[in-house]
Design a protein around this motif. Structure first.
Motif, PDB file in Angstrom:
ATOM      1  N   TYR A  11       7.038 -16.136   3.316  1.00  0.00           N
ATOM      2  CA  TYR A  11       5.985 -16.451   2.358  1.00  0.00           C
ATOM      3  C   TYR A  11       6.517 -16.551   0.934  1.00  0.00           C
ATOM      4  O   TYR A  11       7.375 -15.769   0.511  1.00  0.00           O
ATOM      5  N   ARG A  12       5.953 -17.480   0.172  1.00  0.00           N
ATOM      6  CA  ARG A  12       6.101 -17.478  -1.276  1.00  0.00           C
ATOM      7  C   ARG A  12       5.079 -16.502  -1.854  1.00  0.00           C
ATOM      8  O   ARG A  12       4.009 -16.312  -1.282  1.00  0.00           O
ATOM      9  N   LEU A  13       5.394 -15.908  -2.989  1.00  0.00           N
ATOM     10  CA  LEU A  13       4.552 -14.875  -3.579  1.00  0.00           C
ATOM     11  C   LEU A  13       3.125 -15.364  -3.825  1.00  0.00           C
ATOM     12  O   LEU A  13       2.155 -14.745  -3.375  1.00  0.00           O
ATOM     13  N   GLU A  14       2.974 -16.464  -4.540  1.00  0.00           N
ATOM     14  CA  GLU A  14       1.630 -16.942  -4.872  1.00  0.00           C
ATOM     15  C   GLU A  14       0.869 -17.375  -3.625  1.00  0.00           C
ATOM     16  O   GLU A  14      -0.348 -17.166  -3.518  1.00  0.00           O
ATOM     17  N   GLU A  15       1.574 -17.969  -2.679  1.00  0.00           N
ATOM     18  CA  GLU A  15       0.954 -18.380  -1.412  1.00  0.00           C
ATOM     19  C   GLU A  15       0.376 -17.171  -0.690  1.00  0.00           C
ATOM     20  O   GLU A  15      -0.788 -17.183  -0.243  1.00  0.00           O
ATOM     21  N   ALA A  16       1.170 -16.105  -0.561  1.00  0.00           N
ATOM     22  CA  ALA A  16       0.710 -14.898   0.131  1.00  0.00           C
ATOM     23  C   ALA A  16      -0.484 -14.287  -0.592  1.00  0.00           C
ATOM     24  O   ALA A  16      -1.468 -13.887   0.044  1.00  0.00           O
ATOM     25  N   THR A  50      -0.199  -4.458 -10.632  1.00  0.00           N
ATOM     26  CA  THR A  50      -1.622  -4.580 -10.313  1.00  0.00           C
ATOM     27  C   THR A  50      -2.133  -5.997 -10.506  1.00  0.00           C
ATOM     28  O   THR A  50      -3.306  -6.260 -10.247  1.00  0.00           O
ATOM     29  N   SER A  51      -1.268  -6.902 -10.964  1.00  0.00           N
ATOM     30  CA  SER A  51      -1.690  -8.297 -11.120  1.00  0.00           C
ATOM     31  C   SER A  51      -0.561  -9.237 -10.720  1.00  0.00           C
ATOM     32  O   SER A  51       0.632  -8.900 -10.854  1.00  0.00           O
ATOM     33  N   LEU A  52      -0.934 -10.410 -10.247  1.00  0.00           N
ATOM     34  CA  LEU A  52       0.045 -11.423  -9.863  1.00  0.00           C
ATOM     35  C   LEU A  52       0.851 -11.881 -11.074  1.00  0.00           C
ATOM     36  O   LEU A  52       2.066 -12.090 -10.980  1.00  0.00           O
ATOM     37  N   GLU A  53       0.203 -12.053 -12.193  1.00  0.00           N
ATOM     38  CA  GLU A  53       0.868 -12.597 -13.372  1.00  0.00           C
ATOM     39  C   GLU A  53       1.986 -11.699 -13.864  1.00  0.00           C
ATOM     40  O   GLU A  53       3.064 -12.190 -14.239  1.00  0.00           O
ATOM     41  N   THR A  54       1.773 -10.400 -13.871  1.00  0.00           N
ATOM     42  CA  THR A  54       2.846  -9.513 -14.333  1.00  0.00           C
ATOM     43  C   THR A  54       3.990  -9.472 -13.331  1.00  0.00           C
ATOM     44  O   THR A  54       5.162  -9.403 -13.719  1.00  0.00           O
ATOM     45  N   LEU A  55       3.683  -9.538 -12.028  1.00  0.00           N
ATOM     46  CA  LEU A  55       4.746  -9.531 -11.019  1.00  0.00           C
ATOM     47  C   LEU A  55       5.588 -10.796 -11.105  1.00  0.00           C
ATOM     48  O   LEU A  55       6.805 -10.751 -10.896  1.00  0.00           O
ATOM     49  N   LYS A  56       4.973 -11.919 -11.427  1.00  0.00           N
ATOM     50  CA  LYS A  56       5.708 -13.183 -11.534  1.00  0.00           C
ATOM     51  C   LYS A  56       6.771 -13.128 -12.623  1.00  0.00           C
ATOM     52  O   LYS A  56       7.746 -13.872 -12.578  1.00  0.00           O
ATOM     53  N   GLN A  57       6.592 -12.251 -13.590  1.00  0.00           N
ATOM     54  CA  GLN A  57       7.552 -12.117 -14.678  1.00  0.00           C
ATOM     55  C   GLN A  57       8.609 -11.043 -14.390  1.00  0.00           C
ATOM     56  O   GLN A  57       9.524 -10.850 -15.197  1.00  0.00           O
ATOM     57  N   ALA A  58       8.479 -10.375 -13.265  1.00  0.00           N
ATOM     58  CA  ALA A  58       9.358  -9.245 -12.935  1.00  0.00           C
ATOM     59  C   ALA A  58      10.360  -9.638 -11.848  1.00  0.00           C
ATOM     60  O   ALA A  58      10.197 -10.667 -11.177  1.00  0.00           O
ATOM     61  N   PRO A  59      11.414  -8.831 -11.647  1.00  0.00           N
ATOM     62  CA  PRO A  59      12.341  -9.097 -10.533  1.00  0.00           C
ATOM     63  C   PRO A  59      11.607  -9.111  -9.195  1.00  0.00           C
ATOM     64  O   PRO A  59      10.700  -8.308  -8.971  1.00  0.00           O
ATOM     65  N   GLN A  71      -2.735 -15.741  -2.476  1.00  0.00           N
ATOM     66  CA  GLN A  71      -3.936 -16.558  -2.298  1.00  0.00           C
ATOM     67  C   GLN A  71      -4.513 -16.425  -0.893  1.00  0.00           C
ATOM     68  O   GLN A  71      -5.737 -16.367  -0.708  1.00  0.00           O
ATOM     69  N   ILE A  72      -3.652 -16.365   0.124  1.00  0.00           N
ATOM     70  CA  ILE A  72      -4.125 -16.255   1.504  1.00  0.00           C
ATOM     71  C   ILE A  72      -4.809 -14.915   1.736  1.00  0.00           C
ATOM     72  O   ILE A  72      -5.872 -14.832   2.364  1.00  0.00           O
ATOM     73  N   ILE A  73      -4.224 -13.852   1.224  1.00  0.00           N
ATOM     74  CA  ILE A  73      -4.825 -12.526   1.387  1.00  0.00           C
ATOM     75  C   ILE A  73      -6.180 -12.464   0.675  1.00  0.00           C
ATOM     76  O   ILE A  73      -7.157 -11.926   1.207  1.00  0.00           O
ATOM     77  N   GLN A  74      -6.250 -13.038  -0.506  1.00  0.00           N
ATOM     78  CA  GLN A  74      -7.529 -13.089  -1.208  1.00  0.00           C
ATOM     79  C   GLN A  74      -8.551 -13.939  -0.460  1.00  0.00           C
ATOM     80  O   GLN A  74      -9.734 -13.589  -0.415  1.00  0.00           O
ATOM     81  N   SER A  75      -8.105 -15.034   0.137  1.00  0.00           N
ATOM     82  CA  SER A  75      -9.042 -15.907   0.855  1.00  0.00           C
ATOM     83  C   SER A  75      -9.599 -15.233   2.098  1.00  0.00           C
ATOM     84  O   SER A  75     -10.649 -15.636   2.610  1.00  0.00           O
ATOM     85  N   ALA A  76      -8.901 -14.199   2.602  1.00  0.00           N
ATOM     86  CA  ALA A  76      -9.413 -13.409   3.722  1.00  0.00           C
ATOM     87  C   ALA A  76     -10.359 -12.311   3.248  1.00  0.00           C
ATOM     88  O   ALA A  76     -10.774 -11.455   4.028  1.00  0.00           O
ATOM     89  N   ASN A  77     -10.686 -12.338   1.942  1.00  0.00           N
ATOM     90  CA  ASN A  77     -11.683 -11.462   1.295  1.00  0.00           C
ATOM     91  C   ASN A  77     -11.157 -10.091   0.888  1.00  0.00           C
ATOM     92  O   ASN A  77     -11.929  -9.247   0.436  1.00  0.00           O
ATOM     93  N   PHE A  78      -9.866  -9.839   1.055  1.00  0.00           N
ATOM     94  CA  PHE A  78      -9.312  -8.576   0.574  1.00  0.00           C
ATOM     95  C   PHE A  78      -9.250  -8.554  -0.951  1.00  0.00           C
ATOM     96  O   PHE A  78      -9.048  -9.589  -1.597  1.00  0.00           O
ATOM     97  N   LYS A  79      -9.392  -7.375  -1.519  1.00  0.00           N
ATOM     98  CA  LYS A  79      -9.110  -7.164  -2.934  1.00  0.00           C
ATOM     99  C   LYS A  79      -7.719  -6.551  -3.025  1.00  0.00           C
ATOM    100  O   LYS A  79      -7.449  -5.491  -2.458  1.00  0.00           O
ATOM    101  N   ILE A  80      -6.823  -7.224  -3.730  1.00  0.00           N
ATOM    102  CA  ILE A  80      -5.449  -6.745  -3.866  1.00  0.00           C
ATOM    103  C   ILE A  80      -5.378  -5.786  -5.052  1.00  0.00           C
ATOM    104  O   ILE A  80      -5.669  -6.163  -6.183  1.00  0.00           O
ATOM    105  N   VAL A  81      -5.001  -4.543  -4.785  1.00  0.00           N
ATOM    106  CA  VAL A  81      -4.975  -3.526  -5.845  1.00  0.00           C
ATOM    107  C   VAL A  81      -3.563  -3.181  -6.300  1.00  0.00           C
ATOM    108  O   VAL A  81      -3.383  -2.595  -7.364  1.00  0.00           O
ATOM    109  N   ALA A  82      -2.556  -3.535  -5.483  1.00  0.00           N
ATOM    110  CA  ALA A  82      -1.166  -3.299  -5.864  1.00  0.00           C
ATOM    111  C   ALA A  82      -0.285  -4.275  -5.108  1.00  0.00           C
ATOM    112  O   ALA A  82      -0.553  -4.596  -3.943  1.00  0.00           O
ATOM    113  N   LEU A  83       0.762  -4.766  -5.761  1.00  0.00           N
ATOM    114  CA  LEU A  83       1.657  -5.715  -5.105  1.00  0.00           C
ATOM    115  C   LEU A  83       3.039  -5.607  -5.728  1.00  0.00           C
ATOM    116  O   LEU A  83       3.199  -5.166  -6.865  1.00  0.00           O
TER     117      LEU A  83
END
Length: 259
Positions: A207-212, A239-248, A214-226
């Motif tokens: 999986y690509r990060l953003e793809e995963a 706690t957010s996709l945007e901050t993780l995208k800027q991290a290793p 979006q798919i988890i969210q589309s299954a109605n889960f609330k993502i609280v940590a990643l």
């Protein structure tokens, strides 16, 4: 070395030496497993492990104080091994398939999908069904933890970059229209799988990060940590996709979700 010439699916793979490799592992929780279990799960709540294999993780959870434990795998021989090792019958093991589970709606308060269980499912619809089924059997307010193979991490490795370029050329030459995110398994039973150089099945989905996300969210889960293995090694998830995208982003992907 494992004879993989006749292997065409993940399930067939576990009729080879790979079965013994996973069925009889006796070591305790890996550091990343221990991190998620101790940080995000409650020992008193009803918990299900998906893709348990020989029961290593769930048995280790019982040893550290989890009481109400369930686990499933779609390979029946794995479940037989897990049951035989469970001398006190304190874990409920069953044969089941992640894409169509026999559990009741909202039956579990906690779900553990480690060992990249969903990445082993060989088609897109099946993987999405697995997320939907996990959501269905999770109790409202419950916690689900998923780990997925991480394509973004793989493409940053110089060695894997060469391998992916080789696969793209091979697939184009053979007129194979298969996403590069489907990759052959590089090792069987801890040994190099030379068949991966011929692009032989079975394939794992990376999986690509953003793809995963979006798919988890589309299954109605609330993502609280990643995060990835890098974040686990630091002991701090995002706690957010945007901050993780800027991290290793290194190693596996992990998502902690609620319903």
């Amino acid at each position: 070395m494992t004879d993989t010439m006749k292997i065409s699916s993940i399930k067939e793979l576990y009729s080879t030496d790979e079965f013994n490799f996973w069925a009889y592992k006796e070591y305790s929780l890996l550091p990343e497993e221990k991190f998620f279990i101790e940080t995000f799960l409650d020992k008193s709540l009803k918990t299900l492990e998906a893709g348990t294999g020989g029961g290593r993780i769930v048995s280790s959870m019982h040893k550290i104080g989890f009481k109400d434990l369930y686990a499933f795998d779609y390979v029946s021989d794995f479940i037989e091994i897990a049951k035989n090792k469970n001398n006190f019958n304190n874990i409920c093991f069953s044969v089941d398939n992640a894409i169509s589970l026999n559990y009741k709606d909202g039956e579990f308060e906690q779900l553990l999908y480690l060992q990249q269980v969903i990445s082993l499912i060989e088609d897109e619809a099946g993987r999405y069904n697995a997320f939907q089924e996990a959501y269905r059997i999770l109790k409202k307010g419950g916690t689900a933890i998923f780990s997925l193979l991480n394509f973004d991490s793989r493409v940053t490795s110089p060695l894997y970059t060469l391998y992916l370029a080789y696969l793209r050329i091979l697939r184009k030459f053979c007129n194979v229209n298969r996403s590069i995110q489907y990759l052959p398994q590089l090792k069987y039973a801890g040994e190099i799988n030379l068949e991966s150089l011929l692009d032989k099945p079975p394939y794992l989905y990376w999986y690509r990060l953003e793809e995963a996300y979006q798919i988890i969210q589309s299954a109605n889960f609330k993502i609280v940590a990643l995060g990835s293995d890098f974040q686990v090694s630091q002991g701090r998830m995002h706690t957010s996709l945007e901050t993780l995208k800027q991290a290793p982003n290194q190693g596996m992907l992990y998502f902690v979700c609620t319903k």
